[in-house]
Design an enzyme around this catalytic site. Structure first.
Site, PDB file in Angstrom:
ATOM      1  N   TYR A   1       0.768  -1.251   0.000  1.00  0.00           N
ATOM      2  CA  TYR A   1       0.000   0.000   0.000  1.00  0.00           C
ATOM      3  C   TYR A   1       0.799   1.301   0.000  1.00  0.00           C
ATOM      4  O   TYR A   1       0.222   2.368  -0.184  1.00  0.00           O
ATOM      5  CB  TYR A   1      -0.983  -0.008   1.182  1.00  0.00           C
ATOM      6  CG  TYR A   1      -1.998  -1.121   1.061  1.00  0.00           C
ATOM      7  CD1 TYR A   1      -3.005  -1.057   0.115  1.00  0.00           C
ATOM      8  CD2 TYR A   1      -1.918  -2.261   1.870  1.00  0.00           C
ATOM      9  CE1 TYR A   1      -3.922  -2.087  -0.024  1.00  0.00           C
ATOM     10  CE2 TYR A   1      -2.833  -3.293   1.747  1.00  0.00           C
ATOM     11  CZ  TYR A   1      -3.838  -3.199   0.798  1.00  0.00           C
ATOM     12  OH  TYR A   1      -4.748  -4.218   0.657  1.00  0.00           O
TER      13      TYR A   1
ATOM     14  N   PHE B   1     -10.616  -4.303  10.932  1.00  0.00           N
ATOM     15  CA  PHE B   1     -11.787  -4.018  10.092  1.00  0.00           C
ATOM     16  C   PHE B   1     -11.508  -4.459   8.675  1.00  0.00           C
ATOM     17  O   PHE B   1     -10.380  -4.792   8.340  1.00  0.00           O
ATOM     18  CB  PHE B   1     -12.162  -2.529  10.146  1.00  0.00           C
ATOM     19  CG  PHE B   1     -11.085  -1.574   9.746  1.00  0.00           C
ATOM     20  CD1 PHE B   1     -10.966  -1.149   8.421  1.00  0.00           C
ATOM     21  CD2 PHE B   1     -10.149  -1.100  10.683  1.00  0.00           C
ATOM     22  CE1 PHE B   1      -9.968  -0.261   8.051  1.00  0.00           C
ATOM     23  CE2 PHE B   1      -9.157  -0.214  10.318  1.00  0.00           C
ATOM     24  CZ  PHE B   1      -9.057   0.205   9.006  1.00  0.00           C
TER      25      PHE B   1
HETATM   26  C1  LIG Z   1      -2.676  -7.665  -2.851  1.00  0.00           C
HETATM   27  C2  LIG Z   1      -3.569  -7.804  -4.070  1.00  0.00           C
HETATM   28  C3  LIG Z   1      -4.954  -7.277  -3.753  1.00  0.00           C
HETATM   29  C4  LIG Z   1      -2.934  -7.000  -5.229  1.00  0.00           C
HETATM   30  O1  LIG Z   1      -3.820  -6.953  -6.319  1.00  0.00           O
HETATM   31  P1  LIG Z   1      -3.290  -6.801  -7.821  1.00  0.00           P
HETATM   32  O2  LIG Z   1      -4.481  -6.528  -8.686  1.00  0.00           O
HETATM   33  O3  LIG Z   1      -2.457  -7.950  -8.165  1.00  0.00           O
HETATM   34  O4  LIG Z   1      -2.393  -5.504  -7.718  1.00  0.00           O
HETATM   35  P2  LIG Z   1      -1.952  -4.589  -8.961  1.00  0.00           P
HETATM   36  O5  LIG Z   1      -1.838  -5.413 -10.212  1.00  0.00           O
HETATM   37  O6  LIG Z   1      -2.836  -3.399  -9.030  1.00  0.00           O
HETATM   38  O7  LIG Z   1      -0.513  -4.190  -8.457  1.00  0.00           O
HETATM   39  C5  LIG Z   1      -0.085  -2.882  -8.311  1.00  0.00           C
HETATM   40  C6  LIG Z   1       1.358  -2.892  -7.940  1.00  0.00           C
HETATM   41  O8  LIG Z   1       1.511  -3.445  -6.626  1.00  0.00           O
HETATM   42  C7  LIG Z   1       2.423  -4.534  -6.657  1.00  0.00           C
HETATM   43  N1  LIG Z   1       1.918  -5.531  -5.717  1.00  0.00           N
HETATM   44  C8  LIG Z   1       0.695  -6.069  -5.691  1.00  0.00           C
HETATM   45  N2  LIG Z   1       0.597  -6.936  -4.681  1.00  0.00           N
HETATM   46  C9  LIG Z   1       1.791  -6.973  -4.079  1.00  0.00           C
HETATM   47  C10 LIG Z   1       2.307  -7.706  -2.983  1.00  0.00           C
HETATM   48  N3  LIG Z   1       1.558  -8.611  -2.329  1.00  0.00           N
HETATM   49  N4  LIG Z   1       3.590  -7.476  -2.615  1.00  0.00           N
HETATM   50  C11 LIG Z   1       4.347  -6.570  -3.288  1.00  0.00           C
HETATM   51  N5  LIG Z   1       3.897  -5.848  -4.345  1.00  0.00           N
HETATM   52  C12 LIG Z   1       2.637  -6.068  -4.732  1.00  0.00           C
HETATM   53  C13 LIG Z   1       2.378  -5.035  -8.097  1.00  0.00           C
HETATM   54  O9  LIG Z   1       3.554  -5.713  -8.428  1.00  0.00           O
HETATM   55  C14 LIG Z   1       2.242  -3.740  -8.853  1.00  0.00           C
HETATM   56  O10 LIG Z   1       3.489  -3.102  -8.922  1.00  0.00           O
HETATM   57  P3  LIG Z   1       3.923  -2.243 -10.221  1.00  0.00           P
HETATM   58  O11 LIG Z   1       2.845  -1.229 -10.425  1.00  0.00           O
HETATM   59  O12 LIG Z   1       5.242  -1.659  -9.798  1.00  0.00           O
HETATM   60  O13 LIG Z   1       4.032  -3.227 -11.317  1.00  0.00           O
HETATM   61  C15 LIG Z   1      -3.683  -9.278  -4.507  1.00  0.00           C
HETATM   62  O14 LIG Z   1      -2.400  -9.777  -4.751  1.00  0.00           O
HETATM   63  C16 LIG Z   1      -4.369 -10.176  -3.502  1.00  0.00           C
HETATM   64  O15 LIG Z   1      -5.582 -10.308  -3.529  1.00  0.00           O
HETATM   65  N6  LIG Z   1      -3.582 -10.794  -2.609  1.00  0.00           N
HETATM   66  C17 LIG Z   1      -4.139 -11.722  -1.606  1.00  0.00           C
HETATM   67  C18 LIG Z   1      -5.125 -11.051  -0.651  1.00  0.00           C
HETATM   68  C19 LIG Z   1      -4.525  -9.833   0.014  1.00  0.00           C
HETATM   69  O16 LIG Z   1      -3.405  -9.835   0.470  1.00  0.00           O
HETATM   70  N7  LIG Z   1      -5.340  -8.783   0.092  1.00  0.00           N
HETATM   71  C20 LIG Z   1      -4.939  -7.564   0.742  1.00  0.00           C
HETATM   72  C21 LIG Z   1      -5.590  -7.530   2.099  1.00  0.00           C
HETATM   73  S1  LIG Z   1      -5.091  -6.146   3.031  1.00  0.00           S
END
Ligand SMILES: CC(C)(COP(=O)(O)OP(=O)(O)OC[C@H]1O[C@@H](n2cnc3c(N)ncnc32)[C@H](O)[C@@H]1OP(=O)(O)O)[C@@H](O)C(=O)NCCC(=O)NCCS
Length: 441
Positions: free
Chosen positions: A148, A441
Site C-alpha cells: 500500500y 476491520f
Molecule cells: C494484494 C492484491 C490485492 C494485489 O492486487 P493486484 O491486482 O495484483 O495488484 P496490482 O496489479 O494493481 O498491483 C499494483 C502494484 O503493486 C504490486 N503488488 C501487488 N501486490 C503486491 C504484494 N503482495 N507485494 C508486493 N507488491 C505487490 C504489483 O507488483 C504492482 O506493482 P507495479 O505497479 O510496480 O508493477 C492481490 O495480490 C491479492 O488479492 N492478494 C491476496 C489477498 C490480500 O493480500 N489482500 C490484501 C488484504 S489487506
C-alpha cells in the site's frame, strides 16, 4: 451470478490503467444486487484462500449490518475476480478529535487476475472519491507490508502481542486480584453480554477519545461481540466480560476474555485469551490487567493486539514475565486532506513548521504552514520555504504519533530543509503514548 446490467460507476473508467494495457473487466457497485453480492462474497473467499462457501445463510449473515454502499467488484466471465469495500469511519487524532476516515477493507484479487492493475484501479478510484467527499484520511489494515505504500499509505499504529507467564510474574499469593491490591478504590465484577451490549458503546465512546489511533465501533460490532448476532459458521467460544467501575460506580473499563483449559501433570496451566480490554484511565487498565493475570488456574495470559505502550507490563512485579510474541505495523493511514489532518490534532507546544508533502497520486500534496499550539492548530498552503519534506506515508506516522521525525530522518524518509527542523518537529508533534488501534476491520 451477475446479471447483464451492471451498476457501472461513471468515474471508474477514468481510473488509470497500465500504459498500453487493456483496461480490463468492468468495476461494478455490488451493494444493491443479491446475485452480485453472493458472487462478491465468493470472490472474497477465493482471494483470501478460504475454502469455497456459498451457503445462503452464511452469505446473508455476512452481509447483514455491513455498509455495502461502497462495495465494488470486478467481474469476468460470471465470476467476481476482485473485491473492494470502503466505509465511513472515525479515527482519533492526538488530542482527542476524531477525523473522518475512508476505511478500506475486503481487498482481494483472485490469483488468476493478479498483477494486471485491478487493485490499482479500485484503490485510485476510491481514494479520489473519498478526497472529493471531504474525508481527511483513508485507513486500512495491511496484510502485507509492500502493497500500500505506492498508494500513499504509511504505517501509523503498530500492534504488539504479549504472553505473560503468570507463575513468573511474582504476584503475592495472598492477593486476590482486586483493585485494592494495587491501592485503587474501584471494583471489578462480571457483566453479562446484555449488560455489555447496553453500556459498552458509551464506555467505548469515552475510551476512544483518549487514544490516538482508536476507531469507532458501530452497533453491528457490538451485536457480534456480545452474541446478539452470531454468524452461522462462527464456532468461536463466547467470551466472559469483566467490568471495572470507579469509586462512584461509573464503568471505566471492560475486559473480555476466553479461557482454554489445560492441565499439565496434574497442574492447571490454563491459557487466558484477551479478546478486548479497554479503559478510560490508566487505573482502569491496570486494575483489569492485574485481575486477569492473578487468576488461579491461569498459567498464561495472551494479550491479543495491544498498543506498543500498553501498561500491561507495569502491573507485573517481574516484568520479564511478559514476552513479546509479535510486533508489526498494523493500521496504515493515507492523508487525503493534509491541511485538515494537521489542523485536527493538538501539539505539545506553540510553534510553526512548513512541510512539503509529496503525494504519489497527487491528492493531498503541496507545501503547508502549520501554526501549532497545545489547544489546536491552523494549517494552510504557503509559499514559504519548507522546513521538512516528506511523503504522505511518512506524514501519516508522524501525525498519529507512531514515529518521531528523528527516526524518519534517520531512515532517510524525511528531508530536513532548514537546520534544526527535525528537533522542532519532534517538540511539536511528540505524544506521551504511541497510538493504538484496538480493532480489525
Ligand atoms: C494484494 C492484491 C490485492 C494485489 O492486487 P493486484 O491486482 O495484483 O495488484 P496490482 O496489479 O494493481 O498491483 C499494483 C502494484 O503493486 C504490486 N503488488 C501487488 N501486490 C503486491 C504484494 N503482495 N507485494 C508486493 N507488491 C505487490 C504489483 O507488483 C504492482 O506493482 P507495479 O505497479 O510496480 O508493477 C492481490 O495480490 C491479492 O488479492 N492478494 C491476496 C489477498 C490480500 O493480500 N489482500 C490484501 C488484504 S489487506
Amino acid at each position: 451470478m451477475p446479471p447483464d446490467t451492471p451498476v457501472q460507476q461513471p468515474s471508474v473508467s477514468a481510473a488509470p490503467t497500465r500504459p498500453g494495457s487493456d483496461p480490463g473487466p468492468d468495476i461494478r457497485a455490488v451493494g444493491d444486487d443479491a446475485d452480485l453480492l453472493t458472487a462478491w462474497i465468493a470472490g472474497i473467499r477465493t482471494g483470501f484462500n478460504a475454502p469455497p462457501g456459498g451457503d445462503p445463510k452464511e452469505v446473508s449473515d455476512r452481509l447483514a449490518g455491513m455498509d455495502l454502499s461502497r462495495a465494488r467488484g470486478v467481474f469476468d466471465e460470471g465470476r467476481c475476480v476482485a473485491t473492494f469495500r470502503s466505509f465511513d469511519q472515525e479515527l482519533t487524532a492526538p488530542g482527542g478529535n476524531a477525523v473522518r476516515a475512508d476505511a478500506v477493507t475486503a481487498v482481494t484479487v483472485s490469483s488468476t487476475h493478479r498483477r494486471r492493475g485491478l487493485l490499482t484501479r479500485l484503490m485510485t478510484e476510491d481514494l479520489r472519491t473519498a478526497r472529493e467527499r471531504g474525508d481527511t484520511v483513508a485507513t486500512l489494515i495491511a496484510a502485507e507490508y509492500r502493497i500500500y505504500g505506492r498508494y500513499g499509505f504509511g504505517p501509523a499504529a503498530s500492534a504488539t502481542t504479549l504472553e505473560i507467564d503468570t507463575a513468573r510474574a511474582g504476584f503475592d499469593p495472598r492477593h486476590t486480584g482486586r483493585p485494592e491490591d494495587l491501592g485503587l478504590s474501584g471494583s471489578i465484577r462480571f457483566a453479562d453480554p446484555r449488560e455489555v451490549r447496553k453500556i459498552g458503546p458509551e464506555l467505548h465512546e469515552r475510551f476512544r477519545r483518549l487514544h490516538p489511533g482508536a476507531i469507532d465501533r458501530d452497533d453491528f460490532w457490538w451485536d457480534r461481540f456480545t452474541g446478539v448476532v452470531r454468524w452461522s459458521d462462527d464456532d468461536s467460544p463466547t467470551p466472559r466480560h469483566l467490568l471495572y467501575t470507579d469509586a462512584e460506580g461509573v464503568p471505566q473499563g471492560l475486559a473480555s476474555h476466553t479461557i482454554d483449559e489445560t492441565w499439565t501433570h496434574g497442574r492447571p496451566d490454563n491459557l487466558l485469551n484477551v479478546r478486548s480490554l479497554i479503559g478510560t484511565s490508566p487505573q482502569a487498565e491496570r486494575a483489569l490487567w492485574h485481575h486477569l493475570c492473578s487468576n488461579d488456574w491461569v498459567g498464561r495470559v495472551s494479550t491479543g493486539k495491544r498498543g506498543p505502550d500498553d501498561p500491561v507490563r507495569s502491573v507485573l512485579p517481574d516484568r520479564r514475565a511478559a514476552r513479546i510474541t509479535n510486533h508489526w505495523d498494523f493500521l496504515w493511514v493515507r492523508p487525503l486532506d493534509t491541511a485538515a489532518m494537521l489542523r485536527s490534532r493538538s501539539y505539545r507546544t506553540d510553534g510553526e513548521l512548513v512541510v512539503e508533502v509529496r503525494d504519489p497520486l497527487g491528492l493531498s500534496g503541496g507545501r503547508f504552514l502549520l501554526t501549532a499550539s497545545p489547544e489546536g492548530a491552523e494549517c494552510a498552503p504557503t509559499d514559504r520555504s519548507a522546513d521538512l519534506a516528506l511523503d504522505t506515508g511518512t506524514l501519516a506516522g508522524l501525525w498519529l504519533g507512531e514515529r518521531s521525525a528523528t527516526l524518519a530522518h534517520a531512515a532517510g524518509e524525511l528531508d530536513e530543509e532548514a537546520p534544526g527542523a527535525v528537533v522542532r518537529a519532534d517538540l511539536l508533534l511528540g505524544t506521551g503514548r504511541r497510538p493504538w488501534c484496538a480493532d480489525v476491520f
